[in-house]
Design a protein around this motif. Structure first.
Motif, PDB file in Angstrom:
ATOM      1  N   GLU A   1      26.250  36.452  52.261  1.00  0.00           N
ATOM      2  CA  GLU A   1      25.285  35.337  51.648  1.00  0.00           C
ATOM      3  C   GLU A   1      25.536  35.428  50.177  1.00  0.00           C
ATOM      4  O   GLU A   1      25.455  34.286  49.540  1.00  0.00           O
ATOM      5  N   LEU A   2      25.815  36.523  49.722  1.00  0.00           N
ATOM      6  CA  LEU A   2      25.850  36.558  48.099  1.00  0.00           C
ATOM      7  C   LEU A   2      27.093  37.469  47.865  1.00  0.00           C
ATOM      8  O   LEU A   2      27.289  38.623  48.333  1.00  0.00           O
ATOM      9  N   ILE A   3      28.012  36.878  46.797  1.00  0.00           N
ATOM     10  CA  ILE A   3      29.076  37.637  46.578  1.00  0.00           C
ATOM     11  C   ILE A   3      29.195  37.693  44.916  1.00  0.00           C
ATOM     12  O   ILE A   3      28.895  36.649  44.216  1.00  0.00           O
ATOM     13  N   VAL A   4      29.497  39.135  44.631  1.00  0.00           N
ATOM     14  CA  VAL A   4      30.003  39.103  43.155  1.00  0.00           C
ATOM     15  C   VAL A   4      31.399  39.209  43.054  1.00  0.00           C
ATOM     16  O   VAL A   4      31.803  40.304  43.790  1.00  0.00           O
ATOM     17  N   SER A   5      32.031  38.668  42.397  1.00  0.00           N
ATOM     18  CA  SER A   5      33.586  38.665  42.364  1.00  0.00           C
ATOM     19  C   SER A   5      34.248  38.870  41.337  1.00  0.00           C
ATOM     20  O   SER A   5      33.640  38.303  40.070  1.00  0.00           O
ATOM     21  N   ILE A   6      35.184  39.699  41.228  1.00  0.00           N
ATOM     22  CA  ILE A   6      35.504  40.035  39.520  1.00  0.00           C
ATOM     23  C   ILE A   6      37.398  39.534  39.658  1.00  0.00           C
ATOM     24  O   ILE A   6      37.900  39.583  40.498  1.00  0.00           O
ATOM     25  N   GLY A   7      37.616  39.389  38.481  1.00  0.00           N
ATOM     26  CA  GLY A   7      38.954  38.986  38.095  1.00  0.00           C
ATOM     27  C   GLY A   7      39.615  39.698  36.967  1.00  0.00           C
ATOM     28  O   GLY A   7      38.731  40.835  36.636  1.00  0.00           O
ATOM     29  N   ARG A   8      40.616  39.471  36.536  1.00  0.00           N
ATOM     30  CA  ARG A   8      41.311  40.059  35.482  1.00  0.00           C
ATOM     31  C   ARG A   8      40.625  40.407  34.409  1.00  0.00           C
ATOM     32  O   ARG A   8      40.576  41.218  33.512  1.00  0.00           O
ATOM     33  N   GLY A   9      39.660  39.371  33.940  1.00  0.00           N
ATOM     34  CA  GLY A   9      38.808  39.486  32.695  1.00  0.00           C
ATOM     35  C   GLY A   9      37.967  40.560  32.556  1.00  0.00           C
ATOM     36  O   GLY A   9      37.274  40.806  31.684  1.00  0.00           O
ATOM     37  N   ILE A  10      37.809  41.463  33.859  1.00  0.00           N
ATOM     38  CA  ILE A  10      36.916  42.578  33.858  1.00  0.00           C
ATOM     39  C   ILE A  10      37.344  43.549  33.018  1.00  0.00           C
ATOM     40  O   ILE A  10      36.816  44.685  32.488  1.00  0.00           O
ATOM     41  N   GLY A  11      38.872  43.563  32.554  1.00  0.00           N
ATOM     42  CA  GLY A  11      39.504  44.365  31.616  1.00  0.00           C
ATOM     43  C   GLY A  11      40.008  45.744  32.106  1.00  0.00           C
ATOM     44  O   GLY A  11      41.051  45.765  32.022  1.00  0.00           O
ATOM     45  N   LYS A  12      39.110  46.502  32.583  1.00  0.00           N
ATOM     46  CA  LYS A  12      39.540  47.775  33.078  1.00  0.00           C
ATOM     47  C   LYS A  12      38.601  48.483  34.236  1.00  0.00           C
ATOM     48  O   LYS A  12      37.735  47.894  34.526  1.00  0.00           O
ATOM     49  N   GLU A  13      39.379  49.269  34.867  1.00  0.00           N
ATOM     50  CA  GLU A  13      38.719  49.577  36.171  1.00  0.00           C
ATOM     51  C   GLU A  13      37.324  50.272  36.165  1.00  0.00           C
ATOM     52  O   GLU A  13      36.488  50.081  36.985  1.00  0.00           O
ATOM     53  N   GLU A  14      37.024  50.827  35.128  1.00  0.00           N
ATOM     54  CA  GLU A  14      35.575  51.577  34.835  1.00  0.00           C
ATOM     55  C   GLU A  14      34.767  50.267  34.910  1.00  0.00           C
ATOM     56  O   GLU A  14      33.456  50.710  35.294  1.00  0.00           O
ATOM     57  N   ASN A  15      35.051  49.238  34.301  1.00  0.00           N
ATOM     58  CA  ASN A  15      33.995  47.900  34.353  1.00  0.00           C
ATOM     59  C   ASN A  15      33.612  47.475  35.592  1.00  0.00           C
ATOM     60  O   ASN A  15      32.420  46.860  35.633  1.00  0.00           O
ATOM     61  N   ILE A  16      34.432  47.809  36.814  1.00  0.00           N
ATOM     62  CA  ILE A  16      33.860  47.395  38.102  1.00  0.00           C
ATOM     63  C   ILE A  16      32.525  47.934  38.596  1.00  0.00           C
ATOM     64  O   ILE A  16      31.729  47.416  39.108  1.00  0.00           O
ATOM     65  N   LEU A  17      32.283  49.199  37.732  1.00  0.00           N
ATOM     66  CA  LEU A  17      30.857  49.722  38.151  1.00  0.00           C
ATOM     67  C   LEU A  17      29.865  48.791  37.770  1.00  0.00           C
ATOM     68  O   LEU A  17      28.729  48.481  38.245  1.00  0.00           O
TER      69      LEU A  17
END
Lengths: 256, 322
Positions: B206-222
């Motif tokens: 129902e709800l999706i948070v989606s990330i792309g290249r603009g997140i910059g680095k792996e740690e920011n996925i948190l």
């Protein structure tokens, strides 16, 4: 193994486009052109197959205007043995069936065991040419290929399906395969390769001489993609933006 | 019939994009006064045909053949070419699935009929539908014009029509047959497999948070993960994030990943390459946060923020957590 690689020159992915005055195509002056991305992977796969077997020939075929010489030279510099350039100033006025027919007439006497092409071109995106060429020449066909294994008189390919699924299939040769990006690491040309490329053969022909049929379809009217939606832009300080987003999430989209 | 919709089997169910093609056929059929038929073929033809007969169409054709029990481009290409020759529809509709991309060009070449693929929309011209596709990295749109008046093969991009608008009804079912010479089948397929087990089914989220290249680095996925946990959303991504090894591939949305249609698709640092867009454009609400004001995904957004997700997301999480 004798391998044909279909290579197309397309505008670079960062290019910005404007429609030409007569509306039939884009203004090409000043646009950066480069090798279609998935074709580059197809070329690399062909070179690796030749190197594994330590025999065979890789022949690059490109259809388009004189500017295509640049990608042909690039492919020869990377290690293709020779090239065929089918000249056509306005390839976008043709269609996949006409192009595949011209390619079939060009290569039918070469008796290639394998034809590799990129999955689809980044400019028109039909993704049909390699498959139609295979059908015309009586070859087996596969698309979205992400792995190849040559076997005795056959080829085993790994195909990408949807949603993260894959499938192996074993096909008779000759085969025409449309290659998905990312299956290998395309090489850069070496200095020696660049120098050697100048001596390699580029055979030229004209599209009008190679295509003996009427096309099946054409483009009619090219226009700039219009925005599909009214976008509400949220502006302000970080705190203002956050507070508006919370309001949108809770009261407009109703995420609970 | 005038329009024949060819179904794709998804484990005994009608593929979502085939349902969209049926929806399109119903709409175009009523607008241009064209009758609609559906072709169910392959090992699950009976099950597909039962489902198809519940829709408001004129007829359902069922095709079973020992050479169609497992998909091959050889078998499916030959079968559809024969059915089109026998039934002689004006239009043959498909969803623009990976399978359709694999075998329908073969049908086009066998019949010497045009395959207008990846159509996104249609308009009316001289009493006939005219179909358009995106070209040049989806920056331009072009109408596709057949060069004569015979049968046209057309595949529709994901979400060109919404399957929520499919009309129910009842249709007669007719069994048909084709002749396929076993010598024509030069391909042997093995069972499909997944490289990583235990994937999430994003298609029902129902709800999706989606990330792309603009997140910059792996740690920011948190940061994105914390926001997703707070609102009960699934985490998804575009291809570059998976290619970098930051998330397993089952989180990928797009042409080589999953297709989603959540109530909220919050895109963080995703520029909007066409390969990603086809997997998420059916989302009901699209919210885009990106530093680059020219990111193409803003065109699809219901709400857009030009800004740094690294500043916005933690505060958004905190505010929503209250």
């Amino acid at each position: 193994m004798k391998i044909c690689v279909l290579v197309k020159q397309v505008p670079g992915s960062e290019a910005q486009f404007s429609v030409s005055a007569d509306g039939s195509w884009i203004q090409e002056t000043g646009l950066p052109f480069e090798m279609n991305e998935s074709d580059n992977y197809a070329l690399e796969e062909a070179l690796q197959i030749r190197e594994q077997k330590d025999e065979g020939e890789v022949v690059v075929v490109s259809l388009g205007p004189d500017r295509c010489q640049k990608v042909i030279r690039e492919a020869l510099a990377k290690g293709a043995d020779r090239a065929i350039h089918i000249k056509e100033d306005a390839p976008y006025n043709t269609d996949p069936f006409s192009i595949a027919t011209a390619l079939a007439n060009t290569i039918k006497d070469e008796k290639f065991e394998l034809v590799l092409s990129g999955l689809q071109s980044d400019d028109l995106g039909f993704g049909q040419t390699g498959v139609i060429l295979g059908e015309i020449l009586g070859m087996t066909t596969a698309t979205l290929v992400v792995g190849t294994e040559i076997q005795d008189g056959k080829i085993k390919v790994k195909r990408e399906l949807e949603s993260g699924w894959f499938q192996w299939q074993t096909m008779d040769l000759p085969a025409s395969l449309a290659i998905q990006s990312g299956l290998n690491q395309p090489r850069y040309p070496s200095l020696k390769g660049i120098m050697g490329a100048k001596k390699k053969e580029i055979k030229e022909s004209l599209f009008v001489d190679m295509c003996d049929i009427d096309g099946l379809q054409s483009f009619n009217g090219l226009s700039v993609q219009r925005a599909e939606k009214q976008t509400e832009m949220i502006e302000g300080t970080v705190d203002q933006v956050v507070s508006k987003l919370v309001d949108v999430f809770k009261n407009e989209i109703r995420i609970n | 019939m005038d329009i024949l919709v060819v179904l794709e089997d998804k484990n005994g169910m009608i593929h979502r994009m085939s349902q969209e093609a049926i929806t399109g056929a119903q709409r175009i059929g009523s607008e241009f006064n064209l009758s609609v038929g559906i072709l169910a073929m392959g090992g699950n033809a009976a099950a597909l045909s039962d489902q198809a007969a519940q829709y408001d169409v004129n007829e359902v054709l069922t095709l079973e053949n020992e050479h169609l029990n497992h998909y091959t481009a050889d078998g499916y290409g030959a079968a559809v070419a024969q059915v089109v020759t026998n039934e002689n529809p004006k239009y043959v509709f498909f969803g623009h699935t990976y399978q359709v991309r694999d075998y329908v060009p073969r049908v086009s070449a066998k019949l010497k009929r045009p395959f207008l693929n990846d159509a996104v929309s249609y308009s009316s011209e001289g009493g006939n539908p005219v179909f358009s596709k995106q070209v040049l990295n989806a920056k331009l749109v072009a109408a596709l014009q057949p060069n004569d008046g015979g049968t046209i093969l057309i595949s529709f991009q994901s979400a060109a029509f919404s399957s929520e608008n499919i009309q129910s009804g009842s249709a007669n079912v007719r069994s048909i047959s084709v002749d396929i010479d076993s010598a024509e089948i030069k391909t042997v397929t093995e069972d499909p497999f997944q490289e990583e087990a235990g994937g999430v089914d994003l298609s029902s989220a129902e709800l999706i948070v989606s990330i792309g290249r603009g997140i910059g680095k792996e740690e920011n996925i948190l940061l994105a993960q914390e926001l997703a946990n707070t609102i009960g959303a699934e985490i998804a991504s575009s291809r570059p994030v998976v290619d970098s090894g930051w998330l397993p591939s089952h989180h990928q949305v797009g042409s080589s990943g999953q297709t989603v249609s959540p109530k909220l698709y919050l895109a963080l640092g995703i520029s909007g390459a066409i390969q990603h867009v086809v997997g998420m454009k059916g989302s009901k609400n699209i919210v885009v946060i990106n530093k680059d004001p020219d990111a193409p995904l803003f065109e699809l957004a219901d709400y857009g923020v030009v800004g740094d997700m690294l500043e916005i997301v933690p505060k958004l999480t905190e505010a929503l957590d209250r």
